[in-house]
Scaffold this active site. Structure first.
Site, short mmCIF file in Angstrom:
data_model
loop_
_atom_site.label_atom_id
_atom_site.label_comp_id
_atom_site.label_asym_id
_atom_site.label_seq_id
_atom_site.Cartn_x
_atom_site.Cartn_y
_atom_site.Cartn_z
N HIS A 110 52.66 -8.68 0.46
CA HIS A 110 53.59 -9.21 1.45
C HIS A 110 54.29 -10.72 1.07
CE1 HIS A 110 55.91 -10.02 4.84
NE2 HIS A 110 55.11 -9.48 5.77
N CYS A 165 57.91 -13.06 8.91
CA CYS A 165 58.18 -11.91 7.86
C CYS A 165 59.87 -11.31 7.75
CB CYS A 165 57.09 -11.18 8.20
SG CYS A 165 55.58 -11.59 8.11
N HIS A 216 59.40 -1.82 6.36
CA HIS A 216 58.73 -3.12 6.35
C HIS A 216 57.23 -2.88 5.88
CE1 HIS A 216 57.83 -7.34 7.27
NE2 HIS A 216 56.96 -6.95 8.04
#
Length: 408
Positions: free
Chosen positions: A335, A163, A301
């Protein structure tokens, strides 16, 4: 060390092709999360929501290049086209060897890999295997395809750090230009959705489960009722240039990259420690020669997981306290995995250029474990100048980048 600036941006997101649809969706507080019927067909998979790129037209990419592309390479290439066009970069400067590519993904195409093995195990024959297969499943497929489609002959690198990949790719490009190794870099991340991505988080009890019948209400970064990740897909690409090179050709400078840091937290491969996240942010600020009080906005994030969001909030509070607005775009976008760092960097820069800061969508009541920071829960009409972007990944890999917009 040379100064490095942003002169072009491109995006393909669950809101469509282009930076403009992304910014417009953020401004109106839209959600791209939807129920995905395909997920209900997988035994044991409890999460049924995702944020998918809508159908798009890929034929502007010549067929000879499209043959080796899967969706994530298409996304990355279309975003790269947009970034080059916005920067008004002449073709001669794209192909002169002084422009490179730094684009990463989590994996090669899982859809293509699955399709190959489903066919292979019917009779263990390779007779039907297409010559382009490997180019679609190799780990650097997106980077290689972007380079081929644009005629890039400079360096090509393809970080893969889950990620944090997109942020790391931008940071590595920044360092290459600052050191004089390249004059320009197309950089960012790309990913395509596959049910096994959601399944991975589900198995780890990190996927959102409680909102299958209300997809627009998840994920819920920093919220008291957050229950996990919603997976997405897309690509974000920025064009970085050495500042003197950009000014010499009369390019419009959108922002300057001031600093970057990427670190590892060896304490736990799955759960981040606030101390490690704090250290990464402080290293990025030190690299940028920026004090915490100079930062106007933190683009978090925050994915909507209980442990990850709490750790990040605690780290941000230690560095910045409750002074500056903090928000995550994952409530809007889901995401987007390896693309997230770059997609969200593009989103916050374009929003700031348009004079607003997007809040954390679905953040209704901040969790008690996410206190100590100023959570943004509604659009604010102003344009932050100095922004810190966080990206944190399983495996303990952390990345942070500091950018400063040009004054209008």
């Amino acid at each position: 060390m040379r100064r490095v600036v942003v002169t072009g941006m491109g995006a393909v997101t669950p809101f469509g092709v282009g930076v403009a649809p992304l910014a417009e969706a953020l401004a109106r507080g839209a959600s791209a999360v939807q129920e995905v019927p395909e997920l209900a067909q997988i035994g044991g998979l409890r999460s049924r929501v995702a944020a998918l790129v809508p159908p798009l037209e890929a034929r502007q990419i010549p067929r000879k290049f499209r043959r080796s592309m899967t969706p994530m390479s298409v996304y990355a290439t279309l975003a790269a086209y947009e970034a080059v066009a916005q920067a008004a970069l002449p073709e001669a400067l794209v192909t002169d060897g002084r422009l490179g590519v730094s684009v990463g993904a989590t994996l090669g195409s899982t859809h293509t890999t699955q399709g190959f093995f489903e066919d292979y195990f019917t009779d263990r024959s390779l007779e039907r295997m297409k010559a382009t297969l490997f180019f679609q499943i190799m780990g650097h497929s997106s980077a290689a395809n972007v380079a081929q489609a644009l005629g890039v002959s400079g360096r090509v690198v393809s970080p893969s750090a889950a990620c944090t990949t997109g942020c790391q790719a931008v940071g590595l490009a920044f360092e290459a230009i600052a050191a004089g190794r390249q004059d320009r870099m197309l950089c960012g991340g790309a990913d395509e959705f596959h049910p096994l991505v959601t399944a991975t988080f589900d198995v780890m009890n990190a996927a959102s489960l409680a909102y299958n019948d209300r997809p627009a209400e998840t994920p819920r970064p920093f919220d008291r009722e957050r229950d996990g990740v919603v997976c997405g897909e897309g690509a974000g690409i920025v064009l970085l240039e050495a500042r003197e090179e950009a000014l010499a050709r009369g390019a419009r400078v959108l922002a300057e990259v001031l600093g970057f840091a990427t670190t590892c937290d060896p304490a736990n491969i799955a759960h981040p420690a606030p101390e490690a996240l704090e250290a990464c942010m402080r290293q990025a600020l030190a690299d940028a020669k920026v004090q915490p009080e100079e930062v106007d906005h933190v683009s978090a994030h925050a994915t909507g997981t209980p442990q990850g969001d709490a750790a990040e909030a605690q780290a941000i509070a230690r560095v910045f306290g409750p002074r500056i607005p903090v928000s995550s775009l994952k409530g809007h976008l889901g995401h987007t995995m390896a693309a997230s760092g770059a997609v969200e960097l593009v989103g916050v820069l374009e929003a700031a250029r348009r004079g607003f800061v997007a809040p954390t969508r679905n953040l209704v009541t901040p969790g008690e474990d996410c206190g100590g920071v100023r959570h943004l829960q509604a659009v604010e009409a102003w344009g932050p100048r100095t922004i810190l972007k966080n990206s944190f990944a399983m495996g303990g890999v952390n990345s942070c980048i500091v950018v400063r917009r040009e004054r209008s």
